[in-house]
Design a protein around this motif. Structure first.
Motif, PDB file in Angstrom:
ATOM      1  N   GLU A 276     145.888   9.334  69.397  1.00 36.13           N
ATOM      2  CA  GLU A 276     146.034   8.878  68.246  1.00 36.13           C
ATOM      3  C   GLU A 276     144.836   7.774  68.039  1.00 36.13           C
ATOM      4  O   GLU A 276     145.181   6.637  68.709  1.00 36.13           O
ATOM      5  CB  GLU A 276     147.110   8.652  67.670  1.00 36.13           C
ATOM      6  N   HIS A 277     143.858   8.052  67.270  1.00 38.22           N
ATOM      7  CA  HIS A 277     143.030   6.934  66.919  1.00 38.22           C
ATOM      8  C   HIS A 277     142.296   6.451  68.426  1.00 38.22           C
ATOM      9  O   HIS A 277     142.394   5.446  68.891  1.00 38.22           O
ATOM     10  CB  HIS A 277     143.269   5.679  66.487  1.00 38.22           C
ATOM     11  N   ALA A 278     142.112   7.511  69.421  1.00 36.17           N
ATOM     12  CA  ALA A 278     141.774   7.284  70.839  1.00 36.17           C
ATOM     13  C   ALA A 278     140.598   6.412  71.032  1.00 36.17           C
ATOM     14  O   ALA A 278     140.349   5.760  72.099  1.00 36.17           O
ATOM     15  CB  ALA A 278     141.532   8.734  71.339  1.00 36.17           C
ATOM     16  N   ASP A 279     139.722   6.335  70.026  1.00 34.44           N
ATOM     17  CA  ASP A 279     138.503   5.576  70.256  1.00 34.44           C
ATOM     18  C   ASP A 279     138.420   4.286  69.506  1.00 34.44           C
ATOM     19  O   ASP A 279     137.430   3.747  69.495  1.00 34.44           O
ATOM     20  CB  ASP A 279     137.189   6.401  69.675  1.00 34.44           C
ATOM     21  N   ALA A 280     139.660   3.907  68.783  1.00 35.38           N
ATOM     22  CA  ALA A 280     139.865   2.708  68.376  1.00 35.38           C
ATOM     23  C   ALA A 280     139.610   1.382  69.451  1.00 35.38           C
ATOM     24  O   ALA A 280     139.854   1.591  70.760  1.00 35.38           O
ATOM     25  CB  ALA A 280     141.034   2.617  67.532  1.00 35.38           C
ATOM     26  N   THR A 281     139.466   0.179  68.897  1.00 38.08           N
ATOM     27  CA  THR A 281     139.533  -0.784  69.669  1.00 38.08           C
ATOM     28  C   THR A 281     140.417  -1.949  69.199  1.00 38.08           C
ATOM     29  O   THR A 281     140.670  -1.859  67.937  1.00 38.08           O
ATOM     30  CB  THR A 281     137.925  -1.682  69.592  1.00 38.08           C
ATOM     31  N   LEU A 282     141.012  -3.034  69.946  1.00 36.28           N
ATOM     32  CA  LEU A 282     141.615  -3.954  69.565  1.00 36.28           C
ATOM     33  C   LEU A 282     140.852  -5.262  69.608  1.00 36.28           C
ATOM     34  O   LEU A 282     140.491  -5.492  70.774  1.00 36.28           O
ATOM     35  CB  LEU A 282     142.924  -4.048  70.401  1.00 36.28           C
ATOM     36  N   ASP A 283     140.601  -5.839  68.778  1.00 33.43           N
ATOM     37  CA  ASP A 283     139.623  -7.066  68.515  1.00 33.43           C
ATOM     38  C   ASP A 283     140.200  -8.266  68.416  1.00 33.43           C
ATOM     39  O   ASP A 283     141.099  -8.431  67.514  1.00 33.43           O
ATOM     40  CB  ASP A 283     138.329  -7.001  67.583  1.00 33.43           C
ATOM     41  N   LEU A 284     140.288  -9.345  69.177  1.00 32.83           N
ATOM     42  CA  LEU A 284     140.998 -10.533  69.106  1.00 32.83           C
ATOM     43  C   LEU A 284     140.250 -11.659  68.817  1.00 32.83           C
ATOM     44  O   LEU A 284     139.215 -11.829  69.367  1.00 32.83           O
ATOM     45  CB  LEU A 284     141.672 -10.722  70.471  1.00 32.83           C
ATOM     46  N   TYR A 285     140.318 -12.355  67.497  1.00 34.35           N
ATOM     47  CA  TYR A 285     139.367 -13.448  67.301  1.00 34.35           C
ATOM     48  C   TYR A 285     140.230 -14.769  67.233  1.00 34.35           C
ATOM     49  O   TYR A 285     141.326 -14.705  66.469  1.00 34.35           O
ATOM     50  CB  TYR A 285     138.811 -13.078  65.715  1.00 34.35           C
ATOM     51  N   GLY A 286     139.642 -15.607  67.763  1.00 39.21           N
ATOM     52  CA  GLY A 286     140.536 -17.290  67.703  1.00 39.21           C
ATOM     53  C   GLY A 286     140.389 -17.657  68.868  1.00 39.21           C
ATOM     54  O   GLY A 286     139.849 -17.225  70.116  1.00 39.21           O
ATOM     55  N   HIS A 287     141.187 -18.902  68.973  1.00 35.54           N
ATOM     56  CA  HIS A 287     141.094 -19.639  70.230  1.00 35.54           C
ATOM     57  C   HIS A 287     142.347 -19.338  71.173  1.00 35.54           C
ATOM     58  O   HIS A 287     143.476 -18.723  70.536  1.00 35.54           O
ATOM     59  CB  HIS A 287     141.394 -21.111  69.734  1.00 35.54           C
TER      60      HIS A 287
END
Length: 439
Positions: A276-287
């Motif tokens: 499910e949404h196999a090509d998705a990414t998890l992007d982490l913004y911050g310190h």
């Protein structure tokens, strides 16, 4: 009539980038716009440079020009690592120096920021002699600001309000007392509460906890929630559209050891592994954390090596003035929070303002849940187990991919009600009542 004068004790204030700085910045601006002369006593730049290890100079430009900001010096004993700065006593008798330092804290105020609070009293009295203040407002943490407000009231008879944007004697993440019985912090909090003209909290659960502990002050307690800043975020500019290509799931905010980071990543990877949404990414913004040295500790704690590429990508810190770019590049927002019913997290207000799908990754019962209950694009897993988080993320991804403009508009309308100015109006009204209703 002359403008009422406010002395605002806010250790974290621009150019600090600490999470609490946005409430302090908005408070100073709100009071100035409402007709007050505002003077802010904040931490010295050295603390932001060497201890916190970061600044966000762009936040300074957004302060009302009429607000006077005064850095107040402090003792750096607790954070000093340069032997050349130790001084004669600590350099020659470090154990004795440490013992003396701890004794001073027990005797005067039990916090490493004790000297900053004491210097705020000295500076506040000096400024008061030049042009008297009508009210002192102190925000914590650190809670040396509360002690300073108490001392100023005793010395100069200026009433004070305390703003609990954090909790002093309650451990928000363990839902337990933060100090053992008999610790000086308990006596100090009672002392501060007894003489305060009012105390405000960021959510009702915190107000109720303090009201039960200090019933004699309960009628002076109120709730002033956090909010989002329209001068830093334009929801219309980042309005969601139908996703074109792989989805970006994103967390925007500071990462700490109190958050279920592992549950977020394991749930995300369980979703993609299931196709499910196999090509998705998890992007982490911050310190990573709030202080220098935090990144290495947190990477070890999480057992992860975040990189700039791959399925989980660490995008690095984002200046608050550019936060809209991070939200604009994201399709689904992951609300990652520690603690439970006492923790709201100021980030949720920005999340709702965007009108984008939000996935909760936190223990059930968070103080943010009542705010999200009527948000039409909220997705809540039944637990923090990977399969449950994966299912909620997949549903949020489906909503982002389909993108119903009407639902997105309702979501933005819900978030629009939570601006900081709207929330702070009650605090300013309470301040006026405290000084006798002067305009």
């Amino acid at each position: 009539m002359p403008r009422p004068r406010l002395l605002y004790l806010a250790f974290y204030f621009p150019p600090s980038r600490a999470s609490g700085v946005f409430r302090a910045r908005a408070t100073a601006n709100h009071f100035a716009a409402a007709g007050w002369d505002v003077t802010v006593l904040r931490a010295p730049d050295r603390f932001f440079d060497e201890v916190a290890g970061s600044k966000d100079p762009g936040l300074v430009a957004g302060i009302d020009p009429s607000v006077e900001t005064v850095p107040v010096p402090m003792d750096f004993f607790a954070w000093e690592t340069e032997v050349a700065r130790y001084g004669w006593l600590r350099g020659n008798a470090p154990v004795l120096a440490k013992t003396l330092h701890e004794w001073r804290q027990r005797r005067s105020f039990p916090e490493n920021y004790r000297s900053w609070g004491a210097n705020c009293v000295t500076e506040g009295l000096r400024l008061h002699r030049e042009r008297p203040f009508d009210l002192v407002l102190a925000t914590g943490n650190p809670f040396a600001s509360f002690a300073a407000a108490w001392k100023l009231e005793r010395r100069a008879k200026v009433p004070y309000l305390v703003d609990y944007r954090d909790s002093w004697t309650l451990d928000l993440f363990a839902n337990a007392d933060a100090f053992p019985p008999g610790h000086p912090a308990w006596a100090w909090e009672r002392r501060v509460m007894d003489r305060a003209a009012g105390a405000v909290f960021v959510n009702e659960a915190l107000r109720e906890w303090h009201a039960a502990r200090y019933p004699g002050t309960a009628d002076r307690m109120s709730v002033v929630p956090n909010g989002w800043d329209p001068d830093l975020l334009d929801p219309e500019r980042i309005a969601a559209t139908a996703a074109d290509g792989p989805l970006s799931f994103a967390y925007v905010g500071t990462l700490t050891a109190n958050q279920p980071v592992r549950a977020m990543i394991d749930g995300f990877r369980a979703m993609t592994a299931a196709g499910e949404h196999a090509d998705a990414t998890l992007d982490l913004y911050g310190h990573f954390g709030f202080f220098t040295g935090s990144p290495d500790k947190l990477r070890a704690e999480f057992g992860l090596d975040f990189a700039a590429e791959g399925d989980v990508r660490y995008r690095g810190p984002v200046a608050k003035t550019a936060i809209g770019d991070a939200y604009g590049a994201s399709d689904v927002l992951v609300f990652l929070a520690g603690g439970s019913k006492y923790v709201t997290s100021g980030k949720i207000f920005e999340y709702m303002a965007t009108g984008k799908p939000i996935v909760s990754v936190h223990e059930p019962g968070s103080a943010a849940e009542p705010l999200l209950r009527d948000y039409p694009l909220w997705f809540r897993p039944a637990s923090l187990e990977p399969a449950a988080v994966a299912r909620a993320m997949a549903e949020a991804g489906d909503a982002a991919a389909k993108h119903d403009p009407e639902t997105a508009a309702r979501a933005r309308a819900h978030g629009a009600a939570y601006t900081r100015d709207r929330a702070l109006a009650e605090l300013e009204r309470q301040a006026r009542r405290t000084i006798g209703g002067r305009p």
